[in-house]
Scaffold this motif. Sequence first.
Motif, short mmCIF file in Angstrom:
data_model
loop_
_atom_site.label_atom_id
_atom_site.label_comp_id
_atom_site.label_asym_id
_atom_site.label_seq_id
_atom_site.Cartn_x
_atom_site.Cartn_y
_atom_site.Cartn_z
N LYS A 180 67.31 -9.78 -5.55
CA LYS A 180 67.15 -9.27 -6.88
C LYS A 180 68.05 -10.09 -7.98
N THR A 237 69.67 -8.66 -10.58
CA THR A 237 70.74 -7.75 -10.46
C THR A 237 71.65 -7.87 -9.37
N SER A 262 62.44 -3.56 -15.96
CA SER A 262 63.62 -3.68 -15.06
C SER A 262 63.81 -5.03 -14.96
N ALA A 263 64.76 -5.68 -14.31
CA ALA A 263 65.11 -6.87 -14.17
C ALA A 263 64.40 -7.57 -12.97
N ARG A 319 72.14 2.48 -9.83
CA ARG A 319 71.14 1.67 -9.46
C ARG A 319 69.89 2.05 -9.53
N GLY A 320 68.74 1.41 -10.00
CA GLY A 320 67.46 2.12 -9.98
C GLY A 320 67.27 2.81 -11.35
N GLY A 321 68.15 2.84 -12.31
CA GLY A 321 68.29 3.46 -13.31
C GLY A 321 67.25 3.11 -14.44
N SER A 322 66.40 2.06 -14.57
CA SER A 322 65.44 1.86 -15.32
C SER A 322 64.43 3.06 -15.50
N ASP A 323 64.33 3.62 -14.30
CA ASP A 323 63.26 4.87 -14.48
C ASP A 323 63.85 5.95 -15.33
N GLU A 361 68.17 -6.99 -17.08
CA GLU A 361 66.96 -6.28 -17.94
C GLU A 361 67.06 -6.78 -19.23
N PHE A 401 67.79 0.60 -17.58
CA PHE A 401 69.09 0.53 -16.85
C PHE A 401 70.46 0.51 -17.64
#
Length: 439
Positions: free
Chosen positions: A48, A50, A37-38, A183-187, A115, A169
Amino acid sequence: MRKVVKFGGSSLASAEQFKKVGAIIRADKERKFVVPSAPGKRSSDDTKVTDMLYGCYDLAEQDKDFKKELKAIQERYQEIIDGLELKLSLEAEFKTIEKMFKEKAGTNYAASRGEYLNGIIMANYLGYEFIDAAEVILFDENGEFDSETTNQNLRRRLEGVEAAVIPGFYGAYADGRVKTFSRGGSDITGSIVARAIKANVYENWTDVSGFLITDPRIIYKPEGIETITYRELRELAYMGASVLHEDAIFPVRREGIPINIRNTNAPEDNGTWIVESTCQKPKYVITGIAGKKGFCAVNIEKDMMNSEIGFGRKVLQAFEENGISFEHVPSGIDTMTVFVHQDEFMHKEQQVVSAIHRLADPDSIDIEGDFALIAVVGRGMKSTRGTAGRIFSALAHANVNVKMIDQGSSELNIIIGVANADFEAAIKAIYDIFVLSQI
Ligand code: ASP
């Protein structure tokens, strides 16, 4: 055997955190594909990266000077580079970013740089190949993630690659324009990579040791969940339990790859395993409790409703016409209730009421607000008698009035409607009876 490891923003917020991540990766030679992630918050009052990028780009879009803001972002990265003693300069990257911001490259591009840059640092730090997500993760012209093309692309691109870092992300449209997930899309990226390489596990490293049975803001130090199925997690996530982006389940689920949620700050903890199915008996009858406040119940009455074909469809059409999604529709003989989000419904309630009258001709409509819905979820409920009985007697003892009950036919969850004001007391009562008294 290959593992995909995704690290969240707080795991990569500083050089010190990067070093912990490096040690985790080096401790297991199967950890060959890394999705960062970032940089996140270094302390609770920090910002953050981001969010810094969104703020900075906002200025650029309004033709305001954004030099100071961009410099602050560059400093965050430089601090990490210096702390890791890397011979790496992001000077040219920041020149490009500045130029692209001036040319109004878009919010998606701006946010994705968090990221992207962290990926470059990570690849340099580990000595892994850097693969830009914009080359391999594709979105269609409607902005929807194109899972099959991506899977083929990625599989081909990663063939023969020994070890790589792929930033989370974001991806790109076919024409190369960058697009981010929500948001939180690195997952989600981690899950996509795990599917593509058919990893044996997708490790998702964050700042907690997995999922908790319930919300720690309501229950002091609730117990953790050791193993949860994808389906149970969907139910809990839908009701607000958040550790993992809800869409992150889908890519790995197709290949039956388990997700292991782990804690970068406590790598010795086993964390939570998210699996397709397991013969492992859950520790308690219930796996988790989650809920949300702010629902509204629209009660519709009509004599002989049960014998009128199409009544339910007409009622739901009234909601559809007004762009309102419904959550639950419990029904009686001459009544049906539609549960909706209060904030979404509030502004349109009178339009919906008149549409129901026009379409379904009911005898009366009654609206009640300030409801909370609580989901009690557990694969163990299916084979255990008396679960519902225990829930309701616990709620009665806690003086909580149950306004709605909905048990899905899968017997995986029971949804209970209570007044907003009873929400916390209801969760406490359910947690006590199933976890603390351990019967
Ligand atoms: N950095 C992005 C965010 O803050 C995506 C992510 O961390 O997964 O939402």
